[in-house]
Design an enzyme around this catalytic site. Structure first.
Site, PDB file in Angstrom:
ATOM      1  N   ASP A 101       0.848  -1.196   0.000  1.00  0.00           N
ATOM      2  CA  ASP A 101       0.000   0.000   0.000  1.00  0.00           C
ATOM      3  C   ASP A 101       0.886   1.250   0.000  1.00  0.00           C
ATOM      4  OD1 ASP A 101      -2.334  -1.463   0.056  1.00  0.00           O
ATOM      5  OD2 ASP A 101      -2.540  -1.383   2.237  1.00  0.00           O
ATOM      6  N   ASP A 133      -7.295   1.588   7.664  1.00  0.00           N
ATOM      7  CA  ASP A 133      -6.001   2.204   7.971  1.00  0.00           C
ATOM      8  C   ASP A 133      -6.225   3.686   8.261  1.00  0.00           C
ATOM      9  OD1 ASP A 133      -6.346   3.404   5.492  1.00  0.00           O
ATOM     10  OD2 ASP A 133      -4.779   2.261   4.488  1.00  0.00           O
ATOM     11  N   ARG A 164      -4.385  -5.114   6.837  1.00  0.00           N
ATOM     12  CA  ARG A 164      -5.492  -4.262   7.267  1.00  0.00           C
ATOM     13  C   ARG A 164      -6.689  -5.085   7.733  1.00  0.00           C
ATOM     14  NH1 ARG A 164      -7.150  -0.809   2.578  1.00  0.00           N
ATOM     15  NH2 ARG A 164      -6.001  -2.277   1.282  1.00  0.00           N
TER      16      ARG A 164
END
Length: 302
Positions: free
Chosen positions: A47, A89, A181
């Site tokens: 990410d 997140d 996540r």
């Protein structure tokens, strides 16, 4: 007529310690530019806000990407307890809060069901495809997407630090396709306090470790120089998860032409995936059958 891609025919791996705030694709483009490489790709997306190991494959090494993608990986990550976000997140909006703060013992106990073969639902803001569209695009458009659970192997999940009552740092070793996540989200739900990822760092991926990675600043400083070339690792490192079979010169010729080639006897079982080498150089990857390797990927000599 197809346009010929410019750049050097350079093969191998460059390990990058990816910083936060940049996409994995941007890192690959940076490496390709810095090395003037004709072809590059990466093994496992991080990410944009995640940091750590991003293994960039160059040239013929791109043929070994699936074996790094399938290999075990390890992450350290900090979970913010007491809050859930729509992205799981810090990039998202807080959608639920709780005053509950579990003890260390409760957290350790709650981690146990997340170890082994588990089913995991990817975050709604992820690149998973739903009816041909990315989940994150549907989520951004306000659609309430439903994502099917996916199998994940979690080798280890440990509590390594508790900086304060609102945060817990975990270390996870897992197989292909894991979403950290989702672990944070589901752990928070199991503890009844909500949770999302605050920080995420990949510390190793297959044979590649974060301490061996170059920073983006180092890549910029060494761009277009032999110094950067010296950090390129052999493409064979991308095959470290597979058994190596030595082939004869005659076998190598056959393999490079896409035909089954003779390999020297070993303890590899019939039908196993393996790679063949000649004088330590990768020739092909394929399936071992009765003294021969049947290739499905052949490496072109520079």
């Amino acid at each position: 007529m197809a346009r010929k891609r410019k750049g050097r025919d350079i093969s191998g791996w460059l390990v990058v310690d990816k910083p936060a705030g940049i996409t994995s694709t941007s890192v690959v483009n940076k490496v390709r530019w810095a090395l003037d490489a004709k072809k590059a790709g990466h093994a496992g997306t991080l990410d944009p806000e995640a940091t750590g190991v991003l293994a960039v494959a160059l040239g013929e090494a791109t043929k070994t990407v699936p074996y790094i993608t399938d290999a075990l990986k390890a992450y350290t990550f900090t979970v913010r307890l007491g809050q859930a976000t729509n992205t799981d997140d810090t990039e998202g909006e807080v959608i639920a809060e709780s005053d509950i703060r579990p003890t260390d013992a409760q957290i350790k106990e709650a981690l146990l069901p997340f170890i082994g073969d588990i089913q995991q639902v990817p975050p709604k803001f992820s690149a998973v495809k739903i009816d041909g569209q990315r989940a994150y695009k549907l989520a951004r458009d306000g659609e309430d997407v439903e994502i099917a659970p996916r199998a994940l192997w979690v080798e280890e999940l440990l509590l390594v630090d508790r900086p304060d009552e609102d945060h817990v740092t975990l270390e996870m070793t897992c197989g292909k396709g894991g979403y950290v996540r989702s672990i944070a989200r589901d752990l928070g739900a199991a503890l009844g306090c909500h949770g999302h990822v605050r920080e995420l760092r990949r510390i190793w991926s297959g044979p590649f470790e974060v301490q061996d990675g170059l920073t983006v600043e180092q890549i910029d400083a060494m761009a277009k120089t032999p110094d950067l070339d010296s950090h390129i690792r052999p493409l064979e490192q991308g095959l470290s998860e597979l058994p190596e079979l030595k082939c004869t010169p005659e076998g190598a010729v056959r393999l490079r032409n896409g035909n089954p080639g003779m390999v020297l006897a070993s303890d590899v079982e019939y039908g196993d995936d393996a790679w063949a080498s000649l004088n330590g150089e990768a020739v092909a990857v394929g399936v071992y059958k009765a003294g021969e390797l049947h290739p499905n990927r052949v490496f072109v000599k520079a």
